[in-house]
Design a protein around this motif. Structure first.
Motif, PDB file in Angstrom:
ATOM      1  N   GLU A 128       3.275 -12.168   6.404  1.00 33.25           N
ATOM      2  CA  GLU A 128       2.187 -12.974   6.942  1.00 33.25           C
ATOM      3  C   GLU A 128       1.048 -12.152   7.510  1.00 33.25           C
ATOM      4  O   GLU A 128      -0.099 -12.564   7.446  1.00 33.25           O
ATOM      5  CB  GLU A 128       2.731 -13.904   8.033  1.00 33.25           C
ATOM      6  CG  GLU A 128       3.728 -14.911   7.480  1.00 33.25           C
ATOM      7  CD  GLU A 128       4.359 -15.733   8.569  1.00 33.25           C
ATOM      8  OE1 GLU A 128       3.933 -15.629   9.721  1.00 33.25           O
ATOM      9  OE2 GLU A 128       5.300 -16.470   8.247  1.00 33.25           O
ATOM     10  N   SER A 129       1.317 -11.010   8.107  1.00 32.20           N
ATOM     11  CA  SER A 129       0.245 -10.206   8.684  1.00 32.20           C
ATOM     12  C   SER A 129       0.601  -8.742   8.585  1.00 32.20           C
ATOM     13  O   SER A 129       1.734  -8.374   8.324  1.00 32.20           O
ATOM     14  CB  SER A 129      -0.009 -10.612  10.132  1.00 32.20           C
ATOM     15  OG  SER A 129       0.819  -9.910  11.001  1.00 32.20           O
ATOM     16  N   SER A 130      -0.391  -7.897   8.818  1.00 29.45           N
ATOM     17  CA  SER A 130      -0.199  -6.465   8.759  1.00 29.45           C
ATOM     18  C   SER A 130      -0.218  -5.902  10.173  1.00 29.45           C
ATOM     19  O   SER A 130      -1.146  -6.152  10.944  1.00 29.45           O
ATOM     20  CB  SER A 130      -1.306  -5.821   7.927  1.00 29.45           C
ATOM     21  OG  SER A 130      -1.262  -4.433   8.037  1.00 29.45           O
ATOM     22  N   VAL A 131       0.791  -5.133  10.517  1.00 28.48           N
ATOM     23  CA  VAL A 131       0.860  -4.522  11.831  1.00 28.48           C
ATOM     24  C   VAL A 131      -0.288  -3.535  11.993  1.00 28.48           C
ATOM     25  O   VAL A 131      -0.894  -3.436  13.056  1.00 28.48           O
ATOM     26  CB  VAL A 131       2.221  -3.819  12.029  1.00 28.48           C
ATOM     27  CG1 VAL A 131       2.268  -3.085  13.342  1.00 28.48           C
ATOM     28  CG2 VAL A 131       3.355  -4.813  11.925  1.00 28.48           C
ATOM     29  N   ILE A 132      -0.631  -2.826  10.925  1.00 27.28           N
ATOM     30  CA  ILE A 132      -1.717  -1.849  10.972  1.00 27.28           C
ATOM     31  C   ILE A 132      -3.048  -2.533  11.248  1.00 27.28           C
ATOM     32  O   ILE A 132      -3.857  -2.071  12.048  1.00 27.28           O
ATOM     33  CB  ILE A 132      -1.769  -1.051   9.652  1.00 27.28           C
ATOM     34  CG1 ILE A 132      -0.470  -0.276   9.462  1.00 27.28           C
ATOM     35  CG2 ILE A 132      -2.958  -0.109   9.620  1.00 27.28           C
ATOM     36  CD1 ILE A 132      -0.320   0.343   8.103  1.00 27.28           C
ATOM     37  N   GLU A 133      -3.266  -3.676  10.595  1.00 30.96           N
ATOM     38  CA  GLU A 133      -4.509  -4.418  10.798  1.00 30.96           C
ATOM     39  C   GLU A 133      -4.582  -4.963  12.223  1.00 30.96           C
ATOM     40  O   GLU A 133      -5.650  -4.961  12.847  1.00 30.96           O
ATOM     41  CB  GLU A 133      -4.595  -5.563   9.792  1.00 30.96           C
ATOM     42  CG  GLU A 133      -5.900  -6.304   9.805  1.00 30.96           C
ATOM     43  CD  GLU A 133      -5.941  -7.374   8.734  1.00 30.96           C
ATOM     44  OE1 GLU A 133      -7.020  -7.956   8.552  1.00 30.96           O
ATOM     45  OE2 GLU A 133      -4.904  -7.633   8.090  1.00 30.96           O
TER      46      GLU A 133
ATOM     47  N   GLY B  55      -5.965  -2.682  14.780  1.00 33.66           N
ATOM     48  CA  GLY B  55      -7.393  -2.405  14.713  1.00 33.66           C
ATOM     49  C   GLY B  55      -7.765  -1.281  13.773  1.00 33.66           C
ATOM     50  O   GLY B  55      -8.909  -0.834  13.765  1.00 33.66           O
ATOM     51  N   LEU B  56      -6.836  -0.812  12.951  1.00 34.63           N
ATOM     52  CA  LEU B  56      -7.129   0.256  12.006  1.00 34.63           C
ATOM     53  C   LEU B  56      -7.665  -0.330  10.706  1.00 34.63           C
ATOM     54  O   LEU B  56      -7.358  -1.475  10.354  1.00 34.63           O
ATOM     55  CB  LEU B  56      -5.857   1.066  11.738  1.00 34.63           C
ATOM     56  CG  LEU B  56      -5.267   1.775  12.957  1.00 34.63           C
ATOM     57  CD1 LEU B  56      -3.914   2.351  12.608  1.00 34.63           C
ATOM     58  CD2 LEU B  56      -6.198   2.846  13.443  1.00 34.63           C
ATOM     59  N   PRO B  57      -8.494   0.428   9.952  1.00 38.02           N
ATOM     60  CA  PRO B  57      -9.030  -0.089   8.687  1.00 38.02           C
ATOM     61  C   PRO B  57      -7.929  -0.223   7.640  1.00 38.02           C
ATOM     62  O   PRO B  57      -7.106   0.675   7.462  1.00 38.02           O
ATOM     63  CB  PRO B  57     -10.058   0.979   8.282  1.00 38.02           C
ATOM     64  CG  PRO B  57      -9.626   2.218   8.980  1.00 38.02           C
ATOM     65  CD  PRO B  57      -8.984   1.773  10.247  1.00 38.02           C
TER      66      PRO B  57
ATOM     67  N   GLY C 269      -3.282  -4.774   2.997  1.00 40.94           N
ATOM     68  CA  GLY C 269      -2.847  -4.583   4.361  1.00 40.94           C
ATOM     69  C   GLY C 269      -2.337  -3.194   4.646  1.00 40.94           C
ATOM     70  O   GLY C 269      -1.709  -2.961   5.665  1.00 40.94           O
ATOM     71  N   LEU C 270      -2.603  -2.265   3.723  1.00 41.04           N
ATOM     72  CA  LEU C 270      -2.182  -0.879   3.905  1.00 41.04           C
ATOM     73  C   LEU C 270      -3.302  -0.083   4.552  1.00 41.04           C
ATOM     74  O   LEU C 270      -4.477  -0.441   4.449  1.00 41.04           O
ATOM     75  CB  LEU C 270      -1.809  -0.256   2.568  1.00 41.04           C
ATOM     76  CG  LEU C 270      -0.686  -0.949   1.804  1.00 41.04           C
ATOM     77  CD1 LEU C 270      -0.534  -0.355   0.427  1.00 41.04           C
ATOM     78  CD2 LEU C 270       0.604  -0.875   2.583  1.00 41.04           C
ATOM     79  N   LEU C 271      -2.963   1.007   5.199  1.00 38.56           N
ATOM     80  CA  LEU C 271      -3.935   1.839   5.885  1.00 38.56           C
ATOM     81  C   LEU C 271      -4.904   2.445   4.888  1.00 38.56           C
ATOM     82  O   LEU C 271      -4.506   3.046   3.905  1.00 38.56           O
ATOM     83  CB  LEU C 271      -3.221   2.953   6.662  1.00 38.56           C
ATOM     84  CG  LEU C 271      -4.093   3.883   7.484  1.00 38.56           C
ATOM     85  CD1 LEU C 271      -4.810   3.096   8.585  1.00 38.56           C
ATOM     86  CD2 LEU C 271      -3.272   4.986   8.093  1.00 38.56           C
TER      87      LEU C 271
END
Length: 83
Positions: free
Chosen positions: A63-68, A71-73, A78-80
């Motif tokens: 459902e969501s990206s921990v990285i996003e 606040g990281l691009p 959803g990958l860094l």
């Protein structure tokens, strides 16, 4: 005293039978551990469950990206984003 070679001939089949039995027990236990480990990561519905705890919040990777959320691009997956 009996001849040592007759004792070896008598014990040889018993030794190999015990060795084969122990190998089968080890293989069965290893398979059990592998199947239990695989089963731990899947829910009853057959879909994999990957959940992470971050600051006492529950995030599901689908459902969501921990990285996003940090606040990281990120890219569209959803990958860094690098570079």
């Amino acid at each position: 005293m009996e001849d040592i070679s007759s004792l070896i001939k008598e014990a040889k089949p018993l030794y190999f039978a015990r060795k084969k039995r122990n190998a089968r027990i080890k293989a069965a236990l290893a398979m059990l551990v592998v199947f239990a480990g695989i089963g731990h990561f899947y829910s009853g519905s057959g879909e994999p469950v990957y959940e992470y705890y971050w600051n006492n919040d529950l995030y599901a990777v689908n459902e969501s990206s921990v990285i996003e959320d940090m606040g990281l691009p990120t890219d569209e997956y959803g990958l860094l984003m690098v570079g």
